[in-house]
Design a protein around this motif. Sequence first.
Motif, short mmCIF file in Angstrom:
data_model
loop_
_atom_site.label_atom_id
_atom_site.label_comp_id
_atom_site.label_asym_id
_atom_site.label_seq_id
_atom_site.Cartn_x
_atom_site.Cartn_y
_atom_site.Cartn_z
N PHE A 100 0.82 -1.21 0.00
CA PHE A 100 0.00 0.00 0.00
C PHE A 100 0.86 1.26 0.00
CE2 PHE A 100 -3.66 2.49 0.29
CZ PHE A 100 -3.45 3.49 1.22
N ALA A 101 1.79 1.34 0.96
CA ALA A 101 2.61 2.55 1.06
C ALA A 101 3.41 2.77 -0.21
CB ALA A 101 3.54 2.44 2.27
N GLY A 102 3.85 1.66 -0.83
CA GLY A 102 4.64 1.78 -2.06
C GLY A 102 3.86 2.38 -3.20
N SER A 103 2.53 2.42 -3.08
CA SER A 103 1.71 2.99 -4.16
C SER A 103 1.51 4.49 -4.01
CB SER A 103 0.34 2.30 -4.17
OG SER A 103 0.49 0.91 -4.17
N LEU A 104 2.07 5.05 -2.95
CA LEU A 104 1.83 6.46 -2.69
C LEU A 104 3.01 7.35 -3.03
CD1 LEU A 104 0.39 6.10 0.95
CD2 LEU A 104 -0.87 6.00 -1.18
N VAL A 105 4.13 6.76 -3.46
CA VAL A 105 5.38 7.52 -3.45
C VAL A 105 6.03 7.73 -4.80
CG1 VAL A 105 5.88 6.72 -1.11
CG2 VAL A 105 6.76 5.46 -3.07
N TRP A 106 5.34 7.39 -5.88
CA TRP A 106 5.99 7.30 -7.19
C TRP A 106 6.77 8.53 -7.64
CZ3 TRP A 106 0.67 8.20 -6.89
CH2 TRP A 106 0.21 9.34 -7.54
N ALA A 107 6.31 9.70 -7.25
CA ALA A 107 6.95 10.90 -7.81
C ALA A 107 8.30 11.20 -7.19
CB ALA A 107 6.03 12.10 -7.69
N HIS A 108 8.78 10.30 -6.32
CA HIS A 108 10.15 10.51 -5.83
C HIS A 108 11.16 10.20 -6.94
CE1 HIS A 108 10.07 6.16 -4.09
NE2 HIS A 108 10.59 6.13 -5.29
N HIS A 109 10.68 9.69 -8.07
CA HIS A 109 11.55 9.53 -9.23
C HIS A 109 11.60 10.80 -10.05
CE1 HIS A 109 11.78 5.06 -8.87
NE2 HIS A 109 10.63 5.23 -8.28
N MET A 110 10.83 11.82 -9.63
CA MET A 110 10.61 12.99 -10.48
C MET A 110 11.00 14.29 -9.80
SD MET A 110 6.89 11.72 -11.75
CE MET A 110 6.44 13.31 -12.40
N PHE A 111 11.85 14.20 -8.76
CA PHE A 111 12.16 15.42 -8.02
C PHE A 111 12.75 16.51 -8.91
CE2 PHE A 111 10.67 13.89 -4.28
CZ PHE A 111 11.44 12.98 -3.57
N THR A 112 13.50 16.12 -9.94
CA THR A 112 14.14 17.13 -10.79
C THR A 112 13.40 17.35 -12.10
OG1 THR A 112 15.57 15.49 -11.83
CG2 THR A 112 16.42 16.56 -9.85
#
Lengths: 200, 543, 96
Positions: free
Chosen positions: B297-309
């Motif tokens: 579940f938690a892993g489905s909430l965090v995807w945009a940490h690949h997009m910080f830049t």
Amino acid sequence: MTHNTSKDYIGAKIGMWLFLFTEILLFGGLFVLYSVYLHRYPEEFHLAGQELNVYFGTANTLVLLTSSFSMALSITALQKGNKKLCMILLTITMILACVFLFNKYLEWGAKIHHGIYPDSPTLLERPKGEIIFFGLYYVMTGLHGLHVLIGSFIILIVLILVAKNRVTSSDFVAVENTGLYWHLVDMIWIYLFPLFYLVV
Amino acid sequence: MNSSESKTLSFWEDDGRFSGIFSWIFTTDHKRIGILYLYSVLSLFAVGVVIGLLMRLELIAPGSTIVGAQTYNAFFTVHGVIMIFLFVIPSIPASLGNLFLPIQLGAEDVAFPRINLLSWWLYITGLILILISLFTGQGAPDTGWTFYVPFSEYTTTNVNVAVLGVFILGFSSILTGLNFITTIHRMRMPEMKLTQIPLFGWSLYATGWIQVLATPILGITVLLIFVERTLGIGLFDPAKGGDPVLYQHLFWIYSHPAVYIMVVPAMGVVTEIIPVFARKHIFGYKAIALSSLGIAFAGSLVWAHHMFTSGMSDTAVMIFSFLTFIVAIPSAVKIFNWVATLYKGSIVLEPPLLYALAFIFLFSIGGLTGLVVGSAGTDIHVHDTYFVVGHFHYTIFGGTVFGMFGGLHYWFPKIYGKMYNKKVATTAWGILFIGFNVLYFPMLVLGIMGMPRRYFDYLPEYQLGHVISTVGSWIVAVGLILMFYNLYRGIKKGEPAGKNPWNAATLEWTTQSPPPKLNFIKEPQLTRGPYDYKGIEDDTQYQ
Amino acid sequence: MHAEEEHIVEFKVLFKVLIALFMLTGLTVLAGSVDLGYFSVAVALLIATAKASLVVFFFMHLKYEGGLFKIMVLLAFVILAIFIGFTFFDVAFRTN
């Protein structure tokens, strides 16, 4: 070791619902895009939306809702042992599906005739929000229409299975699962209709 | 592969309706499908390793060493596509999961055996499409496995065919997950409650949900690439009002949860191995079961940490960075519980445990470096550098793949009815472990020094790190060859293994090695929990 | 084994649901002619969700299924809502 050969009715339904979830998420990705672009281009979406024919859209909505009704009825009919009524209702469902697809063909045809199609010179002259609106329109109603088409074939197959007594009033999960698929297709349209035809 | 204990045919010999190769490629036996998948994914792993070795060879010196830039771009793209979609994602669920989930549940097969076969056929179809994309037209895709727009929209390489292959592979993955969820709900032996299934089952359950809910987003994303390239729709094209960052959102909405599809089953394997080789009940069964669901579940909430830049809003940067720290919590729960299981246990240091321990060590490094990339501030410095490359190889290779190797060494006697040479297995493990760190630790350093990823050329100051890393790749290759050769010898010439060489307590150890087609000769009795070893040496069901 | 698991939804119930769906369709078309600003989208989605709920609970029999099915369906929609909603952390707060 004894062999349990009877079909698992609940298991079959769980499997079908799980498959439906994948369909919900598949379209869901497009709804992500739609929601972002509606937020970004509210005016253009409204203007472009007005070019879609609300009468066709409403008619198609009613057609699909009725087809969902006839599909649900067909399951009840089979459960009550009325094979003939079930088959009639499945046929009605298929006919309504064809009506929907025919309407879609007319709508798309009209738009394409006016030069509104992906990457068309006419479309590219429009404001960006309108290009996006029609891009989403073709992709989302196209993918939906594909599902209506596939659904029609599945209903046809199930109709044949009922006719051949391979699906019966005591083993009807195939019709029920087909119904689940069909209702999902209906449900997606329930959301597509206001988002494309009634954008305020 | 004769079963030595009884006259019941093993699943290897029991052909069913067809004969020869058709009895394998048209099988609906979950164990045969597991073997089909096992050999398929390991073959693709070998291909991916070869490409990796070639990449490392190119990088041993600045400038063009063995290939040019275009080929190198194709290398890293194909390496990623093969490793991720054709190897790691199916790896444990489709091979070990298929082989053992039904047996661990006391069942005869999965809920939908024919869909299981369809899964494998879709895998092969996807594989063929990927292969076609490599050797036809303008050649292999050069976009990176992430297929970012705008480049993926206008590169003339075979992106269309490749993404079609990815779409079909996604469908294969979905069907596996769907099958396992239903199996766990419906196919357990009647006395086995959900709170009594092995934790491998819980990990496959959580993974199945990610496969079902996240993979369709990948499906629509690659479909949109196809549609952009063929119809010019423009949904990601700024000239037509589109936003390329939205592509990244859609892509990572799947691809972040995908890494949990990769690692959660491996954690499940580790959870099976550790209690057996500590001779002690797993510490915190419920916590581990819940942590699998929590990670999913938690892993489905965090995807945009690949997009910080990427240019997304600062608000999103901060929120996703914060959420990313939360995922670490259920992962840490598992690590604590594994260590707590080992504590004061009677440790039996056999090859499966060696791989499980390596998993804990390597995945921990991967996870800790994950905090560096997940923290927006530090990520600005390391994004798209070799630090990231090191991070994900520690987690995926050091984690998932080592976990799979542990599972192979653990379940090998059950699958083949033979035992491999444990000394050679241990040596291979040692070489692999050392080689792995020589290969990947320098990447963490290189990344912080500023070496960008996906570059085939670099400044001289980075060469030392690259040389060490390339040497490491050769050590890893030696370790892999030795490990697989040892297992192969075990298949051909290994000593016959009994029902339960490890004295484990899950149900697969009550049946013969290899299992018969219907899994059990006698109906299994649920007389102990999956990690209850008391008196197991005298329990006739398990000996 | 089938008897206690299956539930038959009567023709009358299905027909009433269809009428309700038709009425809600009329309502949403009407609402489409009134400009309520941001609320127009909310109203449209609310009506659509009411229609979808009728389809899910009655046509798709979810009302008559066990708790497990209901939780699963809820989960799927919650996940979709998260995917859309969290994307807005980016899209709604861009400064460029």
